[in-house]
Design a protein around this motif. Structure first.
Motif, short mmCIF file in Angstrom:
data_model
loop_
_atom_site.label_atom_id
_atom_site.label_comp_id
_atom_site.label_asym_id
_atom_site.label_seq_id
_atom_site.Cartn_x
_atom_site.Cartn_y
_atom_site.Cartn_z
N ILE A 187 0.85 -1.19 0.00
CA ILE A 187 0.00 0.00 0.00
C ILE A 187 0.88 1.24 0.00
O ILE A 187 1.71 1.43 0.89
N GLN A 188 0.71 2.08 -1.01
CA GLN A 188 1.52 3.29 -1.13
C GLN A 188 0.75 4.48 -0.57
O GLN A 188 -0.40 4.72 -0.94
N PRO A 189 1.36 5.25 0.32
CA PRO A 189 0.67 6.42 0.89
C PRO A 189 0.48 7.50 -0.16
O PRO A 189 1.21 7.56 -1.16
N ALA A 190 -0.50 8.37 0.07
CA ALA A 190 -0.74 9.50 -0.84
C ALA A 190 0.51 10.36 -0.93
O ALA A 190 1.24 10.54 0.06
N THR A 191 0.77 10.89 -2.11
CA THR A 191 1.94 11.75 -2.29
C THR A 191 1.70 13.12 -1.67
O THR A 191 0.56 13.53 -1.42
N LYS A 192 2.79 13.84 -1.45
CA LYS A 192 2.70 15.19 -0.90
C LYS A 192 1.87 16.08 -1.82
O LYS A 192 1.03 16.86 -1.37
N ARG A 193 2.07 15.95 -3.13
CA ARG A 193 1.33 16.76 -4.10
C ARG A 193 -0.16 16.44 -4.08
O ARG A 193 -1.00 17.34 -4.18
N GLN A 194 -0.52 15.16 -3.95
CA GLN A 194 -1.93 14.78 -3.87
C GLN A 194 -2.59 15.43 -2.66
O GLN A 194 -3.70 15.97 -2.76
N LYS A 195 -1.92 15.37 -1.52
CA LYS A 195 -2.49 15.95 -0.30
C LYS A 195 -2.63 17.48 -0.41
O LYS A 195 -3.64 18.05 0.00
N GLU A 196 -1.62 18.11 -1.01
CA GLU A 196 -1.69 19.56 -1.20
C GLU A 196 -2.82 19.93 -2.15
O GLU A 196 -3.55 20.90 -1.93
N TYR A 197 -2.97 19.14 -3.22
CA TYR A 197 -4.01 19.42 -4.22
C TYR A 197 -5.40 19.24 -3.62
O TYR A 197 -6.32 20.03 -3.88
N LEU A 198 -5.57 18.22 -2.77
CA LEU A 198 -6.85 18.02 -2.10
C LEU A 198 -7.18 19.19 -1.19
O LEU A 198 -8.33 19.65 -1.14
N LYS A 199 -6.19 19.70 -0.47
CA LYS A 199 -6.41 20.87 0.39
C LYS A 199 -6.82 22.08 -0.45
O LYS A 199 -7.72 22.84 -0.08
N GLU A 200 -6.15 22.26 -1.60
CA GLU A 200 -6.46 23.39 -2.48
C GLU A 200 -7.88 23.27 -3.05
O GLU A 200 -8.62 24.26 -3.12
N LEU A 201 -8.24 22.04 -3.47
CA LEU A 201 -9.58 21.82 -4.00
C LEU A 201 -10.65 22.09 -2.94
O LEU A 201 -11.68 22.73 -3.22
N ALA A 202 -10.41 21.60 -1.72
CA ALA A 202 -11.37 21.81 -0.64
C ALA A 202 -11.53 23.30 -0.33
O ALA A 202 -12.65 23.80 -0.12
N LYS A 203 -10.44 24.03 -0.31
CA LYS A 203 -10.49 25.46 -0.02
C LYS A 203 -11.18 26.21 -1.15
O LYS A 203 -12.04 27.09 -0.92
N TYR A 204 -10.84 25.87 -2.37
CA TYR A 204 -11.39 26.56 -3.54
C TYR A 204 -12.91 26.34 -3.64
O TYR A 204 -13.67 27.28 -3.90
N HIS A 205 -13.35 25.10 -3.45
CA HIS A 205 -14.77 24.77 -3.60
C HIS A 205 -15.55 24.91 -2.29
O HIS A 205 -16.76 24.68 -2.27
N LYS A 206 -14.84 25.24 -1.20
CA LYS A 206 -15.47 25.43 0.12
C LYS A 206 -16.23 24.17 0.55
O LYS A 206 -17.43 24.19 0.84
N ILE A 207 -15.50 23.04 0.55
CA ILE A 207 -16.09 21.77 0.94
C ILE A 207 -15.24 21.13 2.04
O ILE A 207 -14.05 21.44 2.19
N ASP A 208 -15.85 20.24 2.81
CA ASP A 208 -15.13 19.46 3.82
C ASP A 208 -14.78 18.10 3.23
O ASP A 208 -15.65 17.42 2.66
N ILE A 209 -13.53 17.71 3.37
CA ILE A 209 -13.09 16.43 2.82
C ILE A 209 -13.52 15.26 3.71
O ILE A 209 -13.77 14.16 3.24
N ASN A 210 -13.60 15.50 5.02
CA ASN A 210 -14.03 14.47 5.97
C ASN A 210 -13.14 13.24 5.98
O ASN A 210 -13.60 12.12 6.15
N SER A 211 -11.84 13.43 5.72
CA SER A 211 -10.88 12.34 5.78
C SER A 211 -9.56 12.86 6.32
O SER A 211 -9.23 14.04 6.11
N ASP A 212 -8.83 12.01 7.01
CA ASP A 212 -7.50 12.36 7.47
C ASP A 212 -6.54 12.17 6.30
O ASP A 212 -6.25 11.04 5.90
N LEU A 213 -6.04 13.28 5.76
CA LEU A 213 -5.20 13.21 4.57
C LEU A 213 -3.93 12.40 4.82
O LEU A 213 -3.38 11.80 3.89
N GLU A 214 -3.46 12.38 6.05
CA GLU A 214 -2.21 11.68 6.34
C GLU A 214 -2.36 10.16 6.29
O GLU A 214 -1.36 9.44 6.19
N THR A 215 -3.57 9.65 6.36
CA THR A 215 -3.78 8.20 6.34
C THR A 215 -4.25 7.69 4.97
O THR A 215 -4.40 6.49 4.78
#
Length: 246
Positions: A187-215
């Motif tokens: 199992i490969q963990p999410a990349t740093k870029r994936q986690k950053e992009y998810l944060k950017e998407l959530a902020k831009y669209h004003k949505i809650d991801i409801n997941s721990d990005l680190e896991t």
């Protein structure tokens, strides 16, 4: 030739042992052709059961709501199996899920087994479909509740006994248990870029991801990104940055 065994079946939320979950375990313990013990438990998944899975299996979120702790259910099932070889229809599908769950809870599920699907493919090459449903129909085996774990396990045990009756002498090797081998994908963990992009998407669209990005795993992060893009669209790029929508 295997005459005593545990025949088991699982119902799951999907086809991937890496990302999908068990929702029901059913099994029968057979000695010399006779069922001597039965096992049937629901397992509550981390994610809600989809309407599609409910339509296929008849198992709803309400039905699994009061299921006991998953680790205890897995322990009880492994104890039920004991030293018996296991039998299943398309056995490796069920074995992979069980192996992964056992490993998750620091338990062992190294088994020998037999697959009625493999046996049927050898001895009934002209039968158009080797599905459990079709094989049961071919031999007049009644399965009162298909796609429920216990009933499918019982039907598979009856199928195994029937195949052994007709072909056990001429194809004895097919009815000898062999070690089951499966190496779980790393199992490969999410990349740093994936986690950053998810944060950017959530902020831009004003949505809650409801997941721990680190896991998150790499595949989970990828699916989450695709879902957000499909539901909310892409971000409009301005001057080399991702602006927050006003």
């Amino acid at each position: 030739m295997v005459n005593s065994y545990v025949c088991f079946d699982l119902e799951t939320t999907g086809l991937s042992p890496e990302k999908d979950e068990i929702i029901e375990i059913g099994a029968v313990k057979v000695e010399e052709g006779k069922v001597i013990e039965r096992f049937s438990r629901f397992v509550k998944p981390d994610q809600p059961i989809s309407p599609m899975v409910t339509a296929l299996t008849g198992i709803s979120n309400d039905m699994v709501a009061d299921a006991g702790p998953t680790d205890q259910t897995i322990y009880d099932f492994l104890y039920f199996c004991g030293e018996y070889p296991v039998v299943g229809h398309n056995l490796m599908f069920d074995y992979r899920f069980t192996y992964r769950y056992a490993k998750k809870y620091y338990m062992d599920f190294q088994k020998e087994g037999l697959d009625t699907l493999k046996i049927a493919r050898k001895v009934l090459p002209d039968l158009p479909s080797k599905s459990l449903e079709n094989l049961c129909s071919h031999y007049g085996i009644v399965n009162s509740s298909a796609h429920r774990a216990y009933h499918d396990a019982l039907a598979t045990a009856k199928l195994y006994q029937t195949l052994k009756y007709y072909f056990g002498t001429s194809e004895e090797k097919l009815f000898t248990a062999a070690p089951l081998v499966w190496k779980q994908k790393k199992i490969q963990p999410a990349t740093k870029r994936q986690k950053e992009y998810l944060k950017e998407l959530a902020k831009y669209h004003k949505i809650d991801i409801n997941s721990d990005l680190e896991t998150l795993t790499r595949s989970e992060a990828s699916r989450m990104i695709d879902k957000i893009l499909f539901q909310h669209g892409r971000m409009e790029r301005q001057r080399g940055s991702w602006p927050v929508k006003k």
